[in-house]
Scaffold this active site. Sequence first.
Site, mmCIF file in Angstrom:
data_model
loop_
_atom_site.group_PDB
_atom_site.id
_atom_site.type_symbol
_atom_site.label_atom_id
_atom_site.label_comp_id
_atom_site.label_asym_id
_atom_site.label_seq_id
_atom_site.Cartn_x
_atom_site.Cartn_y
_atom_site.Cartn_z
ATOM 1 N N HIS A 33 0.958 2.830 12.436
ATOM 2 C CA HIS A 33 0.684 3.796 11.562
ATOM 3 C C HIS A 33 -0.506 5.254 11.852
ATOM 4 O O HIS A 33 -1.536 5.448 12.374
ATOM 5 C CB HIS A 33 -0.458 2.908 10.753
ATOM 6 C CG HIS A 33 -0.556 3.529 9.447
ATOM 7 N ND1 HIS A 33 -0.650 3.150 8.040
ATOM 8 C CD2 HIS A 33 -0.546 4.687 8.929
ATOM 9 C CE1 HIS A 33 -1.166 3.986 7.154
ATOM 10 N NE2 HIS A 33 -1.009 5.074 7.235
ATOM 11 N N GLU A 65 0.142 -4.359 7.804
ATOM 12 C CA GLU A 65 0.210 -4.043 8.416
ATOM 13 C C GLU A 65 -1.495 -4.199 9.156
ATOM 14 O O GLU A 65 -2.765 -4.755 8.351
ATOM 15 C CB GLU A 65 -0.554 -2.193 8.417
ATOM 16 C CG GLU A 65 1.052 -1.971 8.145
ATOM 17 C CD GLU A 65 0.575 -0.074 7.518
ATOM 18 O OE1 GLU A 65 -0.470 -0.234 7.732
ATOM 19 O OE2 GLU A 65 1.365 1.043 8.064
ATOM 20 N N ARG A 86 5.375 5.308 3.549
ATOM 21 C CA ARG A 86 4.748 3.667 3.602
ATOM 22 C C ARG A 86 5.809 2.459 3.177
ATOM 23 O O ARG A 86 6.651 2.973 3.107
ATOM 24 C CB ARG A 86 3.983 3.551 2.089
ATOM 25 C CG ARG A 86 2.670 4.440 1.446
ATOM 26 C CD ARG A 86 1.825 3.224 2.470
ATOM 27 N NE ARG A 86 0.488 3.970 2.531
ATOM 28 C CZ ARG A 86 -0.261 5.072 2.705
ATOM 29 N NH1 ARG A 86 0.633 5.818 4.004
ATOM 30 N NH2 ARG A 86 -1.699 5.532 2.552
HETATM 31 P P1 NAD Z 1 3.301 14.260 -2.023
HETATM 32 O O1 NAD Z 1 2.224 13.698 -2.950
HETATM 33 O O2 NAD Z 1 2.558 15.770 -1.359
HETATM 34 O O3 NAD Z 1 5.036 14.775 -1.837
HETATM 35 C C1 NAD Z 1 5.168 12.901 -2.750
HETATM 36 C C2 NAD Z 1 6.409 13.838 -3.423
HETATM 37 O O4 NAD Z 1 7.624 12.349 -3.612
HETATM 38 C C3 NAD Z 1 6.100 14.153 -4.294
HETATM 39 O O5 NAD Z 1 7.177 15.696 -4.458
HETATM 40 C C4 NAD Z 1 7.309 13.439 -5.674
HETATM 41 O O6 NAD Z 1 7.431 14.633 -6.156
HETATM 42 C C5 NAD Z 1 8.039 12.707 -4.711
HETATM 43 N N1 NAD Z 1 8.181 11.992 -5.905
HETATM 44 C C6 NAD Z 1 7.757 10.307 -6.265
HETATM 45 N N2 NAD Z 1 8.625 9.350 -6.394
HETATM 46 C C7 NAD Z 1 9.834 9.802 -6.794
HETATM 47 C C8 NAD Z 1 11.085 9.160 -6.121
HETATM 48 N N3 NAD Z 1 11.290 7.905 -7.257
HETATM 49 N N4 NAD Z 1 11.800 9.501 -5.561
HETATM 50 C C9 NAD Z 1 11.913 10.502 -4.788
HETATM 51 N N5 NAD Z 1 10.411 11.117 -4.855
HETATM 52 C C10 NAD Z 1 9.301 10.864 -5.350
HETATM 53 O O7 NAD Z 1 3.056 13.250 -0.349
HETATM 54 P P2 NAD Z 1 2.353 13.790 0.627
HETATM 55 O O8 NAD Z 1 1.111 14.353 1.037
HETATM 56 O O9 NAD Z 1 3.759 14.623 1.295
HETATM 57 O O10 NAD Z 1 2.558 11.964 1.146
HETATM 58 C C11 NAD Z 1 3.792 11.099 1.633
HETATM 59 C C12 NAD Z 1 3.736 10.492 1.950
HETATM 60 O O11 NAD Z 1 4.116 10.298 2.810
HETATM 61 C C13 NAD Z 1 2.925 9.065 0.404
HETATM 62 O O12 NAD Z 1 2.895 8.592 1.051
HETATM 63 C C14 NAD Z 1 1.601 8.673 1.913
HETATM 64 O O13 NAD Z 1 0.849 8.023 1.482
HETATM 65 C C15 NAD Z 1 2.769 8.549 3.142
HETATM 66 N N6 NAD Z 1 1.305 9.488 4.700
HETATM 67 C C16 NAD Z 1 1.406 8.342 5.231
HETATM 68 C C17 NAD Z 1 0.470 8.604 6.218
HETATM 69 C C18 NAD Z 1 0.947 8.492 7.981
HETATM 70 O O14 NAD Z 1 0.194 7.766 8.575
HETATM 71 N N7 NAD Z 1 2.226 7.589 8.521
HETATM 72 C C19 NAD Z 1 0.252 10.640 6.580
HETATM 73 C C20 NAD Z 1 -0.043 11.132 5.310
HETATM 74 C C21 NAD Z 1 0.584 10.486 4.115
HETATM 75 C C1 MLT Z 2 -2.719 8.787 4.316
HETATM 76 O O1 MLT Z 2 -1.881 8.251 3.389
HETATM 77 O O2 MLT Z 2 -3.142 9.868 4.146
HETATM 78 C C2 MLT Z 2 -2.065 8.045 5.801
HETATM 79 O O3 MLT Z 2 -2.281 6.022 5.426
HETATM 80 C C3 MLT Z 2 -3.120 8.518 6.594
HETATM 81 C C4 MLT Z 2 -4.412 7.622 7.519
HETATM 82 O O4 MLT Z 2 -5.061 7.530 6.113
HETATM 83 O O5 MLT Z 2 -4.275 6.774 8.064
#
Ligand code: NAD
Ligand code: MLT
Length: 311
Positions: free
Chosen positions: A279, A261, A232
Amino acid sequence: MYRVLITDPLSDQGIKPLIEADDIEVDQRLGLTEAELIRIIPEYDALLVRSQTKVTAAVIEAADKLKVIGRAGVGVDNIDLLAATRKGIVVVNAPDGNTISTAEHTFAMLMALARHIPQACAALKAGTWDRKAYVGVELAGKTLGIVGLGRIGSEVAKRAKAFHMRVVAYDPYLTEERAAKLGVEMADLDTVIAQADFLTVHTPLTKETRHLIGREAFRKMKDGVRILNCARGGIIDEAALYEAIQAGKVAGAALDVFEEEPPKNNPLVDLPQVIVTPHLGASTVEAQENVALDVCAEVLHILRGEPFKNA
Ligand code: NAD
Ligand code: MLT
């Protein structure tokens, strides 16, 4: 009949169960302004979004009969959760449908960053054959620092191990046992930051993680560190990253997400050391189908008063 409003592009295959349900009427209205959404939201029982639609307190306030907001993806930071809770509206997401795609995108960015692939590709297409300017670094033997070893962070770790990287991670909510299973060393944030040759963040964006990687953190890093953010915008302080690249502290960065964004007048985007994607982490056919199917199933359960998985 329940009326469902979809305001961001979702996979046609993924929303089929909603379209085909006898008790559901689906409207797809993409690209609405906040004012337009506020005007029409009172007619709907459910709202389905990705990340573009901002479900603000004002939208939620206007939602007279909304029962559920479904997020086809992981991050719910575009939804005012407090306002939804106050109104008794359930918020559901699709926590694991795009995990693999996002981990693969992160790894693609890591390799592109290590070998300057986007820059070299652009130069050659522009007619320049320059082999000296794009000397890269190997991944084998390097340390990957991961902040947030959840679903995506863990999958990135597995891929890094396959490339013979050492992986060290910081996640205050994760057990040593889980990390050991992945072959990952756990450490405090300062240690991870100080040891990383590549640093990638995979936490949610919360009050706690906003600008978690800022000026102070960059000061503690190795010279020539490379930074990735496919989680993010805002977890990394963009102004501090810009300064660290300009100062030569950071050798390069790969960014899929931005504080704003699409990014507007963001100087990071113009730096030659920075590679960017709009993204795209979850933008695969498979992930989009998965998250839409998952969230539609949850929305159907909630509208019909059946048990559901997450809130
Ligand atoms: P998840 O909940 O499985 O993992 C997140 C991890 O972060 C957890 O293990 C949690 O304990 C840890 N965490 C929380 N606060 C923390 C801190 N202060 N310091 C260190 N670790 C901490 O989530 P995920 O599915 O792995 O997603 C992770 C991130 O990726 C989210 O922000 C999500 O929105 C983003 N994401 C982005 C895209 C994209 O298109 N770029 C796609 C999917 C997810
Ligand atoms: C997510 O948090 O799952 C990501 O932002 C992916 C998306 O919806 O594009």
